[in-house]
Design a protein around this motif. Structure first.
Motif, PDB file in Angstrom:
ATOM      1  N   UNK A 160       0.853  -1.188   0.000  1.00  0.00           N
ATOM      2  CA  UNK A 160       0.000   0.000   0.000  1.00  0.00           C
ATOM      3  C   UNK A 160       0.886   1.234   0.000  1.00  0.00           C
ATOM      4  N   UNK A 161       0.605   2.135  -0.904  1.00  0.00           N
ATOM      5  CA  UNK A 161       1.287   3.425  -0.928  1.00  0.00           C
ATOM      6  C   UNK A 161       0.331   4.473  -0.382  1.00  0.00           C
ATOM      7  N   UNK A 162       0.661   5.042   0.771  1.00  0.00           N
ATOM      8  CA  UNK A 162      -0.183   6.045   1.415  1.00  0.00           C
ATOM      9  C   UNK A 162       0.453   7.422   1.204  1.00  0.00           C
ATOM     10  N   UNK A 163      -0.355   8.352   0.699  1.00  0.00           N
ATOM     11  CA  UNK A 163       0.167   9.648   0.264  1.00  0.00           C
ATOM     12  C   UNK A 163      -0.592  10.777   0.932  1.00  0.00           C
ATOM     13  N   UNK A 164       0.145  11.813   1.334  1.00  0.00           N
ATOM     14  CA  UNK A 164      -0.470  13.053   1.804  1.00  0.00           C
ATOM     15  C   UNK A 164       0.328  14.215   1.243  1.00  0.00           C
ATOM     16  N   UNK A 165      -0.294  15.388   1.161  1.00  0.00           N
ATOM     17  CA  UNK A 165       0.389  16.572   0.656  1.00  0.00           C
ATOM     18  C   UNK A 165       1.286  17.179   1.739  1.00  0.00           C
ATOM     19  N   UNK A 166       2.502  17.509   1.359  1.00  0.00           N
ATOM     20  CA  UNK A 166       3.402  18.205   2.286  1.00  0.00           C
ATOM     21  C   UNK A 166       3.064  19.686   2.288  1.00  0.00           C
ATOM     22  N   UNK A 167       3.259  20.317   3.418  1.00  0.00           N
ATOM     23  CA  UNK A 167       3.017  21.755   3.505  1.00  0.00           C
ATOM     24  C   UNK A 167       4.066  22.501   2.687  1.00  0.00           C
ATOM     25  N   UNK A 168       3.766  23.741   2.343  1.00  0.00           N
ATOM     26  CA  UNK A 168       4.726  24.552   1.583  1.00  0.00           C
ATOM     27  C   UNK A 168       6.035  24.723   2.352  1.00  0.00           C
ATOM     28  N   UNK A 169       5.923  24.841   3.678  1.00  0.00           N
ATOM     29  CA  UNK A 169       7.124  25.012   4.508  1.00  0.00           C
ATOM     30  C   UNK A 169       8.009  23.779   4.440  1.00  0.00           C
ATOM     31  N   UNK A 170       7.396  22.602   4.539  1.00  0.00           N
ATOM     32  CA  UNK A 170       8.159  21.352   4.469  1.00  0.00           C
ATOM     33  C   UNK A 170       8.796  21.195   3.089  1.00  0.00           C
ATOM     34  N   UNK A 171       8.030  21.524   2.057  1.00  0.00           N
ATOM     35  CA  UNK A 171       8.550  21.415   0.691  1.00  0.00           C
ATOM     36  C   UNK A 171       9.775  22.310   0.502  1.00  0.00           C
ATOM     37  N   UNK A 172       9.717  23.536   0.969  1.00  0.00           N
ATOM     38  CA  UNK A 172      10.836  24.457   0.825  1.00  0.00           C
ATOM     39  C   UNK A 172      12.061  23.960   1.580  1.00  0.00           C
ATOM     40  N   UNK A 173      11.858  23.370   2.746  1.00  0.00           N
ATOM     41  CA  UNK A 173      12.985  22.828   3.507  1.00  0.00           C
ATOM     42  C   UNK A 173      13.645  21.686   2.747  1.00  0.00           C
ATOM     43  N   UNK A 174      12.828  20.821   2.143  1.00  0.00           N
ATOM     44  CA  UNK A 174      13.377  19.693   1.390  1.00  0.00           C
ATOM     45  C   UNK A 174      14.189  20.170   0.193  1.00  0.00           C
ATOM     46  N   UNK A 175      13.665  21.149  -0.524  1.00  0.00           N
ATOM     47  CA  UNK A 175      14.368  21.661  -1.691  1.00  0.00           C
ATOM     48  C   UNK A 175      15.660  22.361  -1.278  1.00  0.00           C
ATOM     49  N   UNK A 176      15.611  23.139  -0.197  1.00  0.00           N
ATOM     50  CA  UNK A 176      16.810  23.833   0.295  1.00  0.00           C
ATOM     51  C   UNK A 176      17.897  22.836   0.674  1.00  0.00           C
ATOM     52  N   UNK A 177      17.505  21.761   1.369  1.00  0.00           N
ATOM     53  CA  UNK A 177      18.463  20.721   1.762  1.00  0.00           C
ATOM     54  C   UNK A 177      19.080  20.056   0.541  1.00  0.00           C
ATOM     55  N   UNK A 178      18.248  19.768  -0.455  1.00  0.00           N
ATOM     56  CA  UNK A 178      18.755  19.126  -1.668  1.00  0.00           C
ATOM     57  C   UNK A 178      19.716  20.036  -2.423  1.00  0.00           C
ATOM     58  N   UNK A 179      19.426  21.322  -2.459  1.00  0.00           N
ATOM     59  CA  UNK A 179      20.316  22.267  -3.139  1.00  0.00           C
ATOM     60  C   UNK A 179      21.684  22.310  -2.460  1.00  0.00           C
ATOM     61  N   UNK A 180      21.696  22.289  -1.144  1.00  0.00           N
ATOM     62  CA  UNK A 180      22.972  22.289  -0.416  1.00  0.00           C
ATOM     63  C   UNK A 180      23.771  21.030  -0.719  1.00  0.00           C
ATOM     64  N   UNK A 181      23.072  19.893  -0.824  1.00  0.00           N
ATOM     65  CA  UNK A 181      23.749  18.636  -1.136  1.00  0.00           C
ATOM     66  C   UNK A 181      24.320  18.651  -2.553  1.00  0.00           C
ATOM     67  N   UNK A 182      23.638  19.365  -3.454  1.00  0.00           N
ATOM     68  CA  UNK A 182      24.064  19.404  -4.857  1.00  0.00           C
ATOM     69  C   UNK A 182      25.164  20.428  -5.133  1.00  0.00           C
ATOM     70  N   UNK A 183      25.486  21.255  -4.163  1.00  0.00           N
ATOM     71  CA  UNK A 183      26.486  22.296  -4.376  1.00  0.00           C
ATOM     72  C   UNK A 183      27.861  21.728  -4.686  1.00  0.00           C
ATOM     73  N   UNK A 184      28.123  20.515  -4.246  1.00  0.00           N
ATOM     74  CA  UNK A 184      29.426  19.907  -4.504  1.00  0.00           C
ATOM     75  C   UNK A 184      29.576  19.446  -5.961  1.00  0.00           C
ATOM     76  N   UNK A 185      28.449  19.369  -6.683  1.00  0.00           N
ATOM     77  CA  UNK A 185      28.487  18.940  -8.080  1.00  0.00           C
ATOM     78  C   UNK A 185      28.277  20.153  -8.998  1.00  0.00           C
ATOM     79  N   UNK A 186      29.095  20.273 -10.017  1.00  0.00           N
ATOM     80  CA  UNK A 186      28.960  21.383 -10.951  1.00  0.00           C
ATOM     81  C   UNK A 186      27.742  21.171 -11.845  1.00  0.00           C
TER      82      UNK A 186
END
Length: 443
Positions: free
Chosen positions: A257-283
């Motif tokens: 079973x795949x159970x899905x809910x919408x993430x809040x805008x705040x949570x989404x922005x945190x996830x994207x910010x974290x991913x961007x920091x992780x990607x900074x090491x790659x050109x």
């Protein structure tokens, strides 16, 4: 309150058995097994575990009327000494004790098993005992504590010390504890394994985990399952949650079973910010649109039938996993297990293991008293506040464990009374608390 197991955990008989198993008893002299443990527990409680040899000698003289020089004490910290203390840790961790708050709590499951690990760095001279990852600062030593407990009975299921290099995925493949029918295992992504899910399912048990976003999803017809479509539909029709039956993986597959809910805008922005920091090491690293779509969603996989827990209940149930993070916070902030002191390796390990002894004993006392108060007035105590008080008043627990005045209930009454003042759980605004979840899942 039934605390016979607690009281027996530090009896002289058990300590002698642990000592004989390691040959440590040959070096005791005036410092018997019980005295050695008493000394180590005193050190573990003293200023985050640091206690000089002079202070140890004074403690033995003033409190136990034993005159031993600091040089003689230093000679007791040997390879066999810390192995002896570790054997005591393993013995106490292996004792099974249940103290369920309410039998109707999540009654569909025999046990609700929550497992995670915590890691911390150790001095480099401990690299032979506990190997670390190395890296910045050439830190060559580190410890990983794997901890598992049953949320229903509060019993400790697993407790082990490993090298920092051993990750959670390796632990999931070689998990020593048997999986029983109707167990529910709640795991973080570190333990993610499709083969493990199959093993749990074949044992007649259940699993609940976040979705590993690198795993491919397919519908039952074999078509690729598009999360982008799910997100667009939920956003368009303002759906708070949805569920689907999908297949995980390409080669190794399992239906879940795949159970899905919408993430809040705040949570989404945190996830994207974290991913961007992780990607900074790659050109020229860019974030794919597919990844952004996934980050808009909270995704969980399980084999629990919807007749037992529907999708909103599944989404709430995963919050129980955060309780183990709070337990690790207690260990580090109150017990100071991650504190490093510049002393010999054998002495450092003896005191570190003594902290773990304190943690395990206090954990059991806290759960027993928590159960007592719930049955008395239907209120839940705060584990963090209780652990703080137990750490400050461990002398009372020692008196109980060593049976000093055991027939005089003043010792127990004194301990229990302390928990009736300002130790209850408090509601936190805009946060789902354990108290909220507990009462929600009562029958």
């Amino acid at each position: 309150m039934n605390i016979d197991i607690l009281r027996n955990s530090l009896t002289t008989r058990i300590l002698w058995n642990c000592a004989e198993a390691n040959g440590f008893y040959k070096r005791f002299g005036k410092i018997t097994p019980q005295v050695f443990i008493d000394l180590l527990l005193h050190c573990a409680l003293h200023q985050a575990g640091y206690c000089s040899l002079s202070q140890m000698s004074n403690y033995l003289s003033w409190q136990l009327n034993i005159d031993v020089s600091k040089q003689a004490i230093d000679e007791r910290f040997t390879d066999s000494a810390y192995k002896y203390v570790l054997s005591v840790v393993n013995y106490i961790a292996g004792q099974r004790m249940s103290s369920a708050l309410d039998t109707s709590f999540l009654e569909a499951f025999s046990r609700v098993r929550i497992k995670d690990s915590t890691k911390f760095k150790l001095p480099c001279w401990l690299k032979d005992q506990y190997k670390g990852h190395g890296g910045f600062g050439d830190i060559q030593s580190g410890m990983c504590i794997q901890f598992e407990y049953d949320l229903k009975s509060n019993a400790i299921i697993g407790f082990s010390l490993t090298n920092e290099t051993r990750n959670d995925f390796e632990e999931s493949r070689e998990e020593p504890q048997p999986i029983l029918s109707n167990d529910l295992l709640i795991r973080d992504l570190g333990y993610w394994s499709i083969n493990k899910f199959k093993q749990i399912k074949s044992a007649g048990a259940f699993f609940l985990s976040r979705l590993n976003t690198t795993v491919e999803l397919f519908d039952l017809q074999g078509n690729r399952f598009e999360l982008k479509t799910v997100y667009q539909k939920m956003k368009k029709y303002r759906l708070t949650h949805q569920q689907f039956i999908v297949r995980l993986g390409i080669k190794e597959q399992i239906v879940v079973r795949l159970c899905v809910s919408l993430a809040s805008d705040e949570v989404y922005e945190k996830r994207i910010t974290t991913l961007k920091k992780q990607n900074q090491r790659y050109k020229n690293a860019t974030i794919r649109q597919e990844t952004k779509d996934r980050y808009h969603l909270n995704l969980f996989v399980t084999n629990i039938p919807c007749q037992i827990l529907d999708t909103p209940d599944i989404l709430k149930a995963y919050h129980f996993r955060w309780q183990i993070e709070l337990i690790f916070k207690q260990w580090k902030s109150i017990a100071g297990v991650a504190s490093v002191t510049a002393v010999r390796a054998e002495r450092f390990l003896c005191i570190l293991y003594a902290k773990l002894i304190l943690i395990l004993i206090n954990y059991r006392f806290m759960r027993v008293i928590q159960s007592f108060y719930y049955r008395t007035n239907q209120r839940l105590l705060s584990p963090y506040k209780c652990m703080q008080s137990l750490w400050l008043h461990f002398d009372i627990i020692c008196d109980i464990l060593k049976r000093k005045g055991w027939r005089n209930t003043t010792y127990i009454d004194s301990l229990v009374t302390r928990f009736s003042r300002n130790h209850y759980l408090e509601n936190r605004k805009k946060h789902i608390t354990f108290e909220d979840l507990f009462y929600y899942y009562l029958k």
